[in-house]
Motif scaffolding. Structure first.
Motif, short mmCIF file in Angstrom:
data_model
loop_
_atom_site.label_atom_id
_atom_site.label_comp_id
_atom_site.label_asym_id
_atom_site.label_seq_id
_atom_site.Cartn_x
_atom_site.Cartn_y
_atom_site.Cartn_z
N GLY A 18 20.92 96.64 44.65
CA GLY A 18 20.54 95.24 44.43
C GLY A 18 20.54 94.46 45.73
O GLY A 18 19.64 93.64 45.98
N ALA A 19 21.55 94.68 46.54
CA ALA A 19 21.64 93.96 47.83
C ALA A 19 20.52 94.41 48.77
O ALA A 19 19.95 93.59 49.51
CB ALA A 19 23.00 94.20 48.47
N ARG A 22 17.47 92.52 47.67
CA ARG A 22 17.51 91.11 48.09
C ARG A 22 17.22 90.97 49.57
O ARG A 22 16.48 90.07 49.99
CB ARG A 22 18.88 90.49 47.75
CG ARG A 22 19.11 90.26 46.26
CD ARG A 22 20.28 89.29 46.01
NE ARG A 22 21.55 89.81 46.50
CZ ARG A 22 22.30 90.73 45.86
NH1 ARG A 22 21.87 91.26 44.71
NH2 ARG A 22 23.44 91.13 46.36
N LEU A 23 17.80 91.87 50.37
CA LEU A 23 17.54 91.82 51.80
C LEU A 23 16.06 92.10 52.09
O LEU A 23 15.44 91.44 52.94
CB LEU A 23 18.43 92.84 52.54
CG LEU A 23 18.23 92.90 54.05
CD1 LEU A 23 18.48 91.54 54.70
CD2 LEU A 23 19.17 93.95 54.68
N ARG A 25 13.57 91.39 50.19
CA ARG A 25 12.81 90.19 49.84
C ARG A 25 12.91 89.16 50.97
O ARG A 25 11.93 88.56 51.39
CB ARG A 25 13.33 89.63 48.52
CG ARG A 25 12.34 88.77 47.82
CD ARG A 25 12.74 88.26 46.42
NE ARG A 25 13.70 89.07 45.69
CZ ARG A 25 14.94 88.66 45.39
NH1 ARG A 25 15.38 87.48 45.79
NH2 ARG A 25 15.74 89.44 44.69
N ASP A 26 14.12 88.98 51.50
CA ASP A 26 14.30 88.04 52.61
C ASP A 26 13.49 88.45 53.84
O ASP A 26 12.87 87.61 54.50
CB ASP A 26 15.79 87.96 52.99
CG ASP A 26 16.61 87.13 52.00
OD1 ASP A 26 16.01 86.44 51.16
OD2 ASP A 26 17.86 87.20 52.08
N MET A 87 22.01 85.39 53.41
CA MET A 87 22.65 86.69 53.18
C MET A 87 23.09 87.34 54.48
O MET A 87 24.17 87.93 54.57
CB MET A 87 21.64 87.60 52.45
CG MET A 87 22.16 88.98 52.16
SD MET A 87 20.89 89.93 51.28
CE MET A 87 21.81 91.47 51.07
#
Ligand code: MD6
Ligand code: FE
Length: 207
Positions: A18-19, A22-23, A25-26, A87
């Motif tokens: 999941g992390a 998210r990274l 996406r960033d 993040m």
């Protein structure tokens, strides 16, 4: 256990799936605002095999005439680098404990054929601050030596989700990426798929 050499900490599997997503996406958002570009070696002008961009107040780049340096704006668009994602700032605080936030975050994108020669990160004024890296996508064969190019080296696999901190005596250690390992089974998370095989971000203090 994570200390693989004095001052060098390898956190295997630091980011869960999941992390990592998210990274990714960033990073995709940063690339949308600050397109990937190719740096060139000082003097020879030969292109590097990785494509790069940056976020944060300063970004690293290199070209034939200006050499290795930090700049506040993108070399092609002239726009300031996008802000560093929350993040990344949080992970910096968690893993380094350094009292000031990173000033530069270099994003390197590797194709299956890209590599990075043995180098020292020494374009920064402050060697007391660590450098923190996070990787996504394909595994690579990472090489870590000592403060002199001729020092003995160790090689290990750096995988998607891993964090690596070079601090203290390891801050000046030579290191590089020998090769990207076959990437079919370890693709970049969705928003970065197709951009390349592996992405590595490094956060630094510069001034
Ligand atoms: C890479 N990393 O992993 C290249 N530098 O693609 C680096 O050059 C690096 O991982 C300083 C500290 C950690 C790193
Ligand atoms: Fe480096």
């Amino acid at each position: 256990m994570p200390e693989i050499a004095p001052g060098a900490f390898h956190y295997s599997g630091f980011l869960d799936a999941g992390a990592q997503a998210r990274l990714a996406r960033d990073i995709a958002e940063v690339i949308a605002q600050a397109p990937l570009f190719v740096s060139r070696m000082p003097k020879s002008g030969l292109p590097m095999s990785v494509r790069m961009t940056n976020c944060g107040p300063l970004g690293w780049m290199s070209d034939r005439d200006g050499g290795y340096r930090y700049e506040p704006a993108h070399p092609e668009t002239g726009a300031p680098w996008p802000p560093m994602p929350r993040m990344l700032l949080d992970i910096w605080a968690e893993l380094t404990g350094y009292p000031k936030p990173p000033e530069a975050c270099l994003i390197n994108v590797y194709s299956d054929e890209a590599k990075m020669g043995l180098h020292q990160d020494r374009d920064e004024a402050d060697f007391n601050a660590p450098i923190l890296s996070l990787s996504l996508g394909a595994d690579c064969r990472f090489r870590l030596g000592g403060p002199k190019r001729a020092d003995r080296t160790i090689a290990f696999t750096l995988s998607g989700g891993d964090a690596l901190v070079l601090s203290g005596p390891a801050r000046r250690s030579f290191h590089g990426v020998d090769r990207i390992l076959p990437s079919i089974l370890t693709p970049l998370p969705a928003p970065l798929m197709g951009v390349g095989a592996r992405v590595n971000v490094t956060m630094r203090r510069v001034t």
